[in-house]
Design a protein around this motif. Structure first.
Motif, PDB file in Angstrom:
ATOM      1  N   PHE A 468       0.893  -1.122   0.042  1.00 56.92           N
ATOM      2  CA  PHE A 468      -0.119   0.466   0.202  1.00 56.92           C
ATOM      3  C   PHE A 468       0.956   1.236   0.184  1.00 56.92           C
ATOM      4  O   PHE A 468       2.015   1.109   0.259  1.00 56.92           O
ATOM      5  N   GLU A 469       0.682   2.022  -0.307  1.00 54.44           N
ATOM      6  CA  GLU A 469       1.481   3.773  -0.833  1.00 54.44           C
ATOM      7  C   GLU A 469       1.013   4.082   0.826  1.00 54.44           C
ATOM      8  O   GLU A 469       0.159   4.414   1.204  1.00 54.44           O
ATOM      9  N   ILE A 470       2.725   3.902   1.521  1.00 58.35           N
ATOM     10  CA  ILE A 470       2.962   4.476   3.227  1.00 58.35           C
ATOM     11  C   ILE A 470       2.847   6.173   2.931  1.00 58.35           C
ATOM     12  O   ILE A 470       2.988   6.483   4.203  1.00 58.35           O
ATOM     13  N   LYS A 471       3.297   6.341   1.841  1.00 58.11           N
ATOM     14  CA  LYS A 471       4.024   7.960   1.736  1.00 58.11           C
ATOM     15  C   LYS A 471       3.228   8.371   1.911  1.00 58.11           C
ATOM     16  O   LYS A 471       1.585   8.955   2.066  1.00 58.11           O
ATOM     17  N   ASN A 472       3.603  10.150   2.582  1.00 56.94           N
ATOM     18  CA  ASN A 472       1.775  10.945   2.849  1.00 56.94           C
ATOM     19  C   ASN A 472       0.441  10.373   4.013  1.00 56.94           C
ATOM     20  O   ASN A 472      -0.459  11.086   3.436  1.00 56.94           O
ATOM     21  N   LEU A 473       0.990   9.351   4.775  1.00 57.79           N
ATOM     22  CA  LEU A 473      -0.402   9.247   5.387  1.00 57.79           C
ATOM     23  C   LEU A 473      -0.151   9.342   6.898  1.00 57.79           C
ATOM     24  O   LEU A 473       1.168   9.020   7.039  1.00 57.79           O
ATOM     25  N   LEU A 504      -9.947  20.721   4.756  1.00 55.21           N
ATOM     26  CA  LEU A 504      -9.696  20.774   4.270  1.00 55.21           C
ATOM     27  C   LEU A 504      -7.939  21.349   3.823  1.00 55.21           C
ATOM     28  O   LEU A 504      -8.213  20.371   2.952  1.00 55.21           O
ATOM     29  N   PRO A 505      -7.834  21.964   3.440  1.00 50.71           N
ATOM     30  CA  PRO A 505      -6.536  22.067   2.660  1.00 50.71           C
ATOM     31  C   PRO A 505      -5.676  21.247   2.115  1.00 50.71           C
ATOM     32  O   PRO A 505      -4.289  20.747   2.899  1.00 50.71           O
ATOM     33  N   GLY A 506      -5.293  20.717   1.593  1.00 53.20           N
ATOM     34  CA  GLY A 506      -4.075  19.225   1.315  1.00 53.20           C
ATOM     35  C   GLY A 506      -4.382  18.308   1.938  1.00 53.20           C
ATOM     36  O   GLY A 506      -3.613  16.750   1.294  1.00 53.20           O
ATOM     37  N   GLU A 649      -1.831  15.164   0.365  1.00 53.28           N
ATOM     38  CA  GLU A 649      -1.276  15.471  -1.174  1.00 53.28           C
ATOM     39  C   GLU A 649       0.105  15.028  -1.852  1.00 53.28           C
ATOM     40  O   GLU A 649       0.718  15.063  -0.270  1.00 53.28           O
ATOM     41  N   ARG A 650       0.271  15.098  -2.543  1.00 51.36           N
ATOM     42  CA  ARG A 650       1.904  14.434  -3.068  1.00 51.36           C
ATOM     43  C   ARG A 650       2.789  15.372  -2.587  1.00 51.36           C
ATOM     44  O   ARG A 650       2.606  16.459  -2.432  1.00 51.36           O
ATOM     45  N   GLY A 657      -2.103  21.477   9.484  1.00 55.27           N
ATOM     46  CA  GLY A 657      -2.477  22.488  10.373  1.00 55.27           C
ATOM     47  C   GLY A 657      -3.941  22.548  10.732  1.00 55.27           C
ATOM     48  O   GLY A 657      -4.024  22.814  12.285  1.00 55.27           O
ATOM     49  N   GLY A 658      -4.873  22.332  10.646  1.00 57.15           N
ATOM     50  CA  GLY A 658      -5.728  22.460  10.643  1.00 57.15           C
ATOM     51  C   GLY A 658      -7.259  21.392  11.885  1.00 57.15           C
ATOM     52  O   GLY A 658      -7.344  20.624  12.044  1.00 57.15           O
TER      53      GLY A 658
END
Length: 817
Positions: A468-473, A504-506, A649-650, A657-658
């Motif tokens: 599974f995609e572990i980055k940005n998680l 939230l953004p991102g 996001e990538r 922050g929120g």
């Protein structure tokens, strides 16, 4: 005894007159004995040292097993109460378990909330163990009678010093654990580590279970195993008598409540913080480590044996005189062995001091996966001192026996004329020299191959695809159970929080999960495919299982190879559906389409229909490429136990922050934690990282000892063959011929040693296969690279003496003796 004393005095005088030889021999052996004593000290502290209680020999642990299962399990509170009230062999019976709490009130306004690992214990825990408080008191009997009535806590000595600045007036003050005010009644004494593998930061009574172990009613559930039991034997009662009575109590009070075809047994063993299974795992690891450091000691012995041989050559005239004056060969042999023993005991004394320092150093530089350093009592005791003495005596025989045997086998005429070649020529072509070379090279090869495999495996594990995609998680969790959330309120909290965070953004997506992939926890369940139920009494098939929200597979990037995933309606209606992994489908329906097949988790559970097949992942164990897993949809009843997985996001470097504000927007009391899922990899890489580091250090020491030993043997051999070299040069041999002759003879021995070492390295690599994360245990690049490295080191070690031999003047050599 008088002869022994005479031998010791003579050996001491002789070693004192040769300080260089003595220092090198003692330090070399101290290195080998020291690393062995260090590993044994750590093992002794973890698995052998008795509990820090009064009269530990009378304290026992009681374990529960089901159907003669080899695992040693835990007890329910009702079972513990029955054993405590009806036994006649124990003067006290206490129960305990690990606990977790957030410390948020400690008298320091600037201090942040801190997660703590503690213990929840029965009220007479400290009195039965014979442990008094260093400050204040221990628990009173009435403080463990009524559920939730007495919120009292005893602080661990380390927490009291670190968080409360060793406040001598701490007793009577209040702190806040999991949002509840507790009154501090005492502090444990320094050095008390409790009965759990890790030293607790605090102790609370069993009746406070709902606060420090929220989520389930454990004090009335007879099927909930969560407590460990220790007891103190009455005077005159033996372990066998206690075992016999506990078997009777199990049949009377526990067996009637067990499931059909399940037999409950109790086992009484000497008390330990580790279960027998845990102790077996530690022992297996210790055996591997002792085998590695044993090779280091063997190589150190080979080096010192080489020194002893060289030292014996310089004493040929002394030996010849003593033999000619009537001394027997046995008398000389005993004298030489006494010198070896004195060297070994001196090295053992140095090693014991060094082991204490190295054990403390290892505890500081090798943190646990959570970041906390080890806290073990490595103070030398009878076992450590005895181990060092026995190892030293064994070492004295290992490096002194054969040189002493050869030194006493002399030609008296040559010896009295100080013709050094009498013993030296034999040594230069002897089996002893070959054995020393083979031992050092083969031992270092085994250690270096093991280190190389672990280092390559660590690098491979860093880039392994978990499926599974572990980055940005990110994993975001809140203490809903601690704050008393019921399922309905938790469901509303998750609905509102996910909607807020998704905006939230991102943030790309948010999913709910009960078991975080590659986390510290995982769940297993029995499964029974329809039409393939096991026979009565047969073992049930078990797989991992997880509870996930409909967008879980999308958030983690896990593709579905067949069927579909969960829908919102499945979760809302509690539909009896399931998603399984490819490996699970192959196990239960090989060659068939699993979509539409049905299975259940127990005989009383309803069947679930398989609606999808997900790609295999490494979600439970990093070293298992295909985890057999059963995925179930979330339901309202398990909402308080769920965590949130947040995909950003990538190339996101940090949590948006929120997010903390979005979680606390619904309830400001909640303690929110957030961490990268990548951080979980560190937990699984820790054993490999530590193994690679330790094996790398040992491999370097082995390589250093091998290089020094090979150089010493080559140099000694050249010095003993000076006359032979002169004769060869006088008869027309060129310098290059001498060079090839000496290197050729050494190379044959090194080649033989590498061949033997490769066999040992292959055996060692198969033992390490579990920790190689898919790397082939017969990794050709590692094995060939290490063999070439060692051959290069051996060549370099022999080149310097060989080049010196090329410069021998024939006239000088022929007048040498």
């Amino acid at each position: 005894m008088s002869s022994l004393w005479q031998d010791l005095r003579y050996a001491a005088r002789l070693l004192g007159k040769n300080p260089g030889f003595t220092a090198v021999a003692v330090l070399t052996l101290a290195l080998g004995i020291g690393v062995n004593t260090t590993i044994f000290s750590l093992y002794n502290a973890i698995a052998l040292r008795p509990l820090p209680v009064r009269d530990p020999a009378r304290v026992v642990s009681i374990y529960r097993s089901v159907s003669n299962d080899a695992r040693f399990g835990v007890h329910s509170y009702p079972d513990f109460r029955d054993y405590r009230e009806h036994n006649t062999v124990f003067s006290g019976l206490v129960a305990y378990s690990g606990a977790h709490a957030q410390l948020s009130g400690s008298g320091d306004p600037s201090a942040t909330a801190e997660p703590l690992d503690g213990a929840i214990v029965s009220g007479d825990y400290f009195s039965v163990l014979g442990v008094d408080a260093a400050i204040g008191r221990t628990f009173a009997a009435e403080e463990d009678q009524i559920r939730g009535a007495h919120s009292v806590v005893i602080l661990g000595y380390g927490l009291w010093q670190r968080r409360f600045a060793a406040d001598a007036n701490i007793a009577g003050k209040q702190i806040t654990l999991n949002g509840l005010a507790y009154t501090v009644v005492g502090v444990t004494p320094r050095g008390f580590t409790g009965t759990l593998p890790e030293t607790p930061a605090f102790w609370v009574p069993l009746m406070m279970q709902e606060n420090v172990l929220p989520g389930r009613e454990l004090l009335t559930a007879r099927d909930a195993g969560w407590l460990r039991i220790v007891a103190r034997l009455k005077p005159g009662v033996t372990l066998a008598q206690a075992q016999a009575e506990m078997e009777v109590l199990a049949s009377q009070y526990t067996q009637p409540h067990a499931e059909k075809d399940k037999r409950i047994t109790l086992t009484v063993l000497p008390a330990s913080a580790l279960t027998p299974a845990q102790k077996g795992d530690v022992t297996s690891l210790a055996v591997l480590m002792m085998a590695a450091v044993g090779l280091i000691l063997l190589m150190a012995c080979a080096n010192v044996a080489n020194l002893m041989v060289a030292h014996a050559v310089s004493r040929q005239k002394e030996m010849g005189v003593r033999l000619s004056l009537g001394a027997t060969r046995g008398r000389l042999f005993r004298q030489l062995l006494t010198e070896s023993t004195l060297i070994a005991l001196l090295a053992g004394a140095c090693a014991l001091l060094a082991a204490v320092w190295m054990s403390d150093l290892l505890q500081r530089v090798i943190p646990l996966p959570g970041g906390n350093p080890l806290s073990l009592d490595v103070t030398p005791d009878v076992r450590i001192v005895g181990f060092t003495i026995i190892l030293s005596l064994f070492t004295s025989v290992a490096f002194g026996f054969l040189p002493a045997l050869g030194a006493t086998r002399l030609d008296l005429t040559c010896a009295l004329r100080e013709e050094g070649s009498a013993f030296g020529r034999r040594f230069s072509r002897s089996r002893l020299r070959a054995a020393l070379v083979v031992t050092q090279v083969a031992g270092s090869l085994i250690l270096l191959v093991s280190a190389g495999l672990l280092l390559r495996a660590l690098e491979k594990a860093r880039t392994v695809d978990p499926g599974f995609e572990i980055k940005n998680l990110f994993v975001v969790s809140a203490d809903l159970r601690v704050q008393g959330y019921d399922p309905a309120r938790a469901e509303e909290f998750h609905r509102r929080t996910i909607a807020r965070m998704s905006a939230l953004p991102g943030v790309k997506s948010v999913a709910l999960v009960q078991v975080v992939p590659l986390g510290a926890d995982f769940y297993a369940t029995a499964v029974m495919p329809e039409g393939r139920e096991p026979a009565p009494g047969a073992a049930l098939a078990t797989v991992s299982f997880n509870i996930v929200s409909p967008n879980y597979f999308e958030t983690l990037g896990i593709p579905l190879v067949l069927g579909r995933g969960f829908r919102e309606q499945d979760a809302r209606d509690g539909a009896p559906v399931a998603v399984i992994t490819e490996s699970m489908a192959r196990r239960f329906w090989p060659g068939e389409n699993p979509i539409g097949k049905r299975l259940r988790q127990g005989e009383k559970d309803p069947y679930r229909e398989v609606i999808g097949v997900a790609r295999d992942t490494r979600s439970a164990y990093l070293w298992e490429a295909a985890t057999q897993c059963l995925y179930l949809p979330v339901s309202s009843k398990n909402q308080p136990d769920l965590k949130m997985l947040l995909r950003t996001e990538r190339d996101a470097e940090s949590l948006p922050g929120g997010v903390p504000g979005a979680v606390r927007e619904f309830d400001g009391r909640l303690q929110v934690s957030a961490a990268r899922l990548e951080d979980n990899m560190a937990l699984w890489l820790w054993p490999s990282r530590m193994g690679a580091m330790l094996s790398g250090v040992l491999g370097f020491l082995a390589l250093l000892l091998a290089a020094v030993g090979l150089y010493g043997i080559a140099a000694f051999s050249v010095s003993q063959r000076t006359r032979e070299i002169g004769v060869r040069r006088a008869l027309g041999a060129q310098a290059s011929d001498i060079y090839r002759l000496l290197l050729g003879q050494g190379s044959r021995l090194v080649g033989m040693a590498i061949a033997i070492g490769l066999v040992g390295a292959i055996c060692a690599s198969h033992v390490l296969a579990k920790f190689l994360y898919g790397l082939d245990a017969m990794d050709a690049a590692t094995i060939a690279g290490v063999a070439l490295l060692l051959a290069g080191v051996a060549l370099a070690a022999g080149t310097i003496p060989a080049r010196r031999a090329m410069k021998v003047d024939p006239l000088v050599a022929l007048r040498y003796e």
